[in-house]
Design a protein around this motif. Structure first.
Motif, mmCIF file in Angstrom:
data_model
loop_
_atom_site.group_PDB
_atom_site.id
_atom_site.type_symbol
_atom_site.label_atom_id
_atom_site.label_comp_id
_atom_site.label_asym_id
_atom_site.label_seq_id
_atom_site.Cartn_x
_atom_site.Cartn_y
_atom_site.Cartn_z
ATOM 1 N N HIS A 41 3.413 10.694 4.905
ATOM 2 C CA HIS A 41 2.705 11.754 4.190
ATOM 3 C C HIS A 41 1.208 11.460 4.112
ATOM 4 O O HIS A 41 0.376 12.305 4.415
ATOM 5 N N ARG A 42 0.882 10.226 3.691
ATOM 6 C CA ARG A 42 -0.531 9.921 3.475
ATOM 7 C C ARG A 42 -1.291 9.811 4.789
ATOM 8 O O ARG A 42 -2.475 10.122 4.862
ATOM 9 N N THR A 43 -0.600 9.371 5.827
ATOM 10 C CA THR A 43 -1.242 9.359 7.142
ATOM 11 C C THR A 43 -1.581 10.784 7.562
ATOM 12 O O THR A 43 -2.674 11.080 8.039
ATOM 13 N N LYS B 210 -7.403 15.703 7.067
ATOM 14 C CA LYS B 210 -8.500 16.088 6.176
ATOM 15 C C LYS B 210 -9.423 17.055 6.910
ATOM 16 O O LYS B 210 -9.865 18.058 6.371
ATOM 17 N N ASP C 111 -9.670 10.256 19.981
ATOM 18 C CA ASP C 111 -9.575 10.600 18.575
ATOM 19 C C ASP C 111 -8.885 11.945 18.378
ATOM 20 O O ASP C 111 -7.973 12.088 17.563
ATOM 21 N N GLU D 247 6.193 7.843 2.332
ATOM 22 C CA GLU D 247 4.862 7.947 1.743
ATOM 23 C C GLU D 247 3.802 7.627 2.790
ATOM 24 O O GLU D 247 2.767 8.291 2.871
ATOM 25 N N LYS E 186 -4.946 12.784 16.949
ATOM 26 C CA LYS E 186 -4.776 13.727 15.849
ATOM 27 C C LYS E 186 -3.640 14.704 16.179
ATOM 28 O O LYS E 186 -2.703 14.906 15.419
ATOM 29 N N GLU F 58 -2.031 13.367 5.634
ATOM 30 C CA GLU F 58 -3.157 13.849 4.823
ATOM 31 C C GLU F 58 -4.488 13.298 5.316
ATOM 32 O O GLU F 58 -5.465 14.033 5.475
ATOM 33 N N TYR F 59 -4.494 12.006 5.569
ATOM 34 C CA TYR F 59 -5.737 11.355 5.988
ATOM 35 C C TYR F 59 -6.247 11.938 7.300
ATOM 36 O O TYR F 59 -7.418 12.272 7.436
ATOM 37 N N ILE F 60 -5.333 12.052 8.232
ATOM 38 C CA ILE F 60 -5.745 12.505 9.568
ATOM 39 C C ILE F 60 -6.124 13.980 9.564
ATOM 40 O O ILE F 60 -7.001 14.407 10.305
ATOM 41 N N HIS G 112 0.805 -1.227 0.000
ATOM 42 C CA HIS G 112 0.000 0.000 0.000
ATOM 43 C C HIS G 112 0.837 1.275 0.000
ATOM 44 O O HIS G 112 0.401 2.307 -0.473
#
Lengths: 166, 166, 166, 166
Positions: A25-27, A33, A69, A22, A73, A29-31, A16
């Motif tokens: 970075h994507r974590t 959002k 949560d 990566e 974050k 971005e996801y978190i 993945h």
DNA sequence: CATGAATGAGCATTCATTCAT
DNA sequence: CATGAATGAATGCTCATTCAT
């Protein structure tokens, strides 16, 4: 650590995500959002009467509650900040988030000007002060430092805005 | 990483420091020997006339110059902060430093009260606001973010103090 | 570990001992100066009447008491035995000690023959059996295994010697 | 050391064994799968006529041949014994093995009682003597000490059992 | 005699990554 | 999609040894 928590093998993660970077970075971005100015400050229904209230409430919304949560974050944000200090590639997304909050404060304060609640001068500087302070307040909250978060935030807003109203 | 930088073997480092933790603690102590409120803010010669000037200048002193020495200081501070978020043993010295700055601001502001320049109410909260903001400003400077540091700091001081003078 | 216990630096130890191996050898020699057959078995005053008693008592003397001194002696012996299994250079002194005990048993048993208490055949083999058993008994005692040490030892002696007397 | 011998990297070993301790435990288990009383002493076909023969042969079976496989078994046992003296976690499996041999001897000797070859008294003590001696004999064989292993073992059995038959 | 400082070799372990299946 | 197996590089640390003082 992650593969154990997720119950997947390390190898599978590599299907993945090409690299650790990566994944980070994507974590991020996801978190993040949902971590933007308008998510905390109610820009749609702000008006002359609830302007200060909106500012106050928005800031308090940003402070991590004890809800897991929200705290995680902020935890990710903080780890990411550290990475950014070591490695340039992580700086950009962070700056983008900070810029969003800065723009948000400018936007909100300019509404205050529209409402005749704030003098038009110095909105940029005031926004930066507010942004820097709420940022550091949430850092403190994250580290579980005992502080009168609400009082500090209200006092700053009072100093930056309300005094002008009279 | 360190042993490579200093051109010594890992083993040699372990001759001087029993554990990694001791190395970190002693590095922190060494680097922050000179990082305390009174080192930046001239408390001895402050008086009614140079009070605001003292506040302004002290804050600007705290902002890291581009001189490597000062930057590495902040670099260590930031790494240490990260450790503190994960491991309690590193929290104490950090809190001590932060408390010193907070106490410093309180002390300085109470002088301002003596001079009749500030209303006696809310000195504690004002000190925290000043401490939190200058702290975050130096973090930004460290990350080489472009900002009107001086203007922001002066504006905050103006809001927190000078407005009251009139 | 040693330098800490002794309160001397590691370097200083190297003044007295050229290598680790020499330290081990000389420690073994020092500690086992007093570990020889005649130190446990009273060969001087043995006679027809106290012969069995001498054998029994000698064996029990060899079993490590809970007295620290005696136990550490056995501890060193055991560590040394392990080294001998890995490294040939440590085998010789060990074999010497074992040979001394074997010779001791032979000598003692031959007195038994003189006294007319034992048949002259098989003294060598009997000595080995006694030596091997008391050796393993002290190993067990060292590991703090619960066992009827005295009863086992007495029974073996009974089997090896007393039955013949009748 | 191991990774060099097997021509694999240390990291790879850590793929198969979580810790050094697990490696040790599982090596012990693997090597001593076949090291139990019934593997050496033929309990199924023992009868009045071959009883002594079974005892003798079983003991000789236990003595390590010069065949590498058997010797390494004893090597591991000895290293493990050393660990057990220092660290409790390794004591349990060792005691289990020793207990199995002790129980085995008791079981076998009680057959001897059934056959009317041994007096029922003292079977426990006799078993311990046999177990302790054969244990030490194999230790000696391992260290390649020259000894009349067969004669010693037969003599002990003769003393412990056969004399009673008459 | 003794120490301080350094070093090379090793060990237990983790982590990012690769690759064949 | 997923896994098993492997690996190189690094890390925290210990230990035997050396050498100048």
């Amino acid at each position: 650590m992650i593969s154990k928590k997720v119950g997947i093998t390390k190898s599978s993660i590599y299907y993945h995500f090409a690299t650790k970077e990566e994944l980070i970075h994507r974590t991020f971005e996801y978190i993040f959002k949902g971590h933007y100015f308008a998510a905390y400050f109610d820009m749609d229904s702000v008006n002359k009467d609830n302007f200060v209230e909106t500012l106050v409430r928005g800031g308090l919304n940003m402070l991590p509650s004890d809800d897991e949560d929200h705290r995680s974050k902020l935890r990710v944000l903080s780890e990411f900040t550290m990475l950014a200090e070591r490695d340039d590639q992580f700086r950009a997304p962070l700056l983008k988030v900070q810029q969003d909050f800065l723009d948000g404060f400018i936007h909100l304060l300019s509404k205050g000007v529209e409402f005749g609640l704030i003098a038009p001068s110095n909105i940029e500087v005031s926004s930066k002060i507010l942004a820097l302070l709420i940022d550091n307040l949430s850092r403190c909250k994250m580290m579980k430092m005992e502080m009168e978060y609400r009082i500090i935030w209200e006092e700053l807003i009072d100093r930056m805005i309300c005094r002008e109203i009279q």
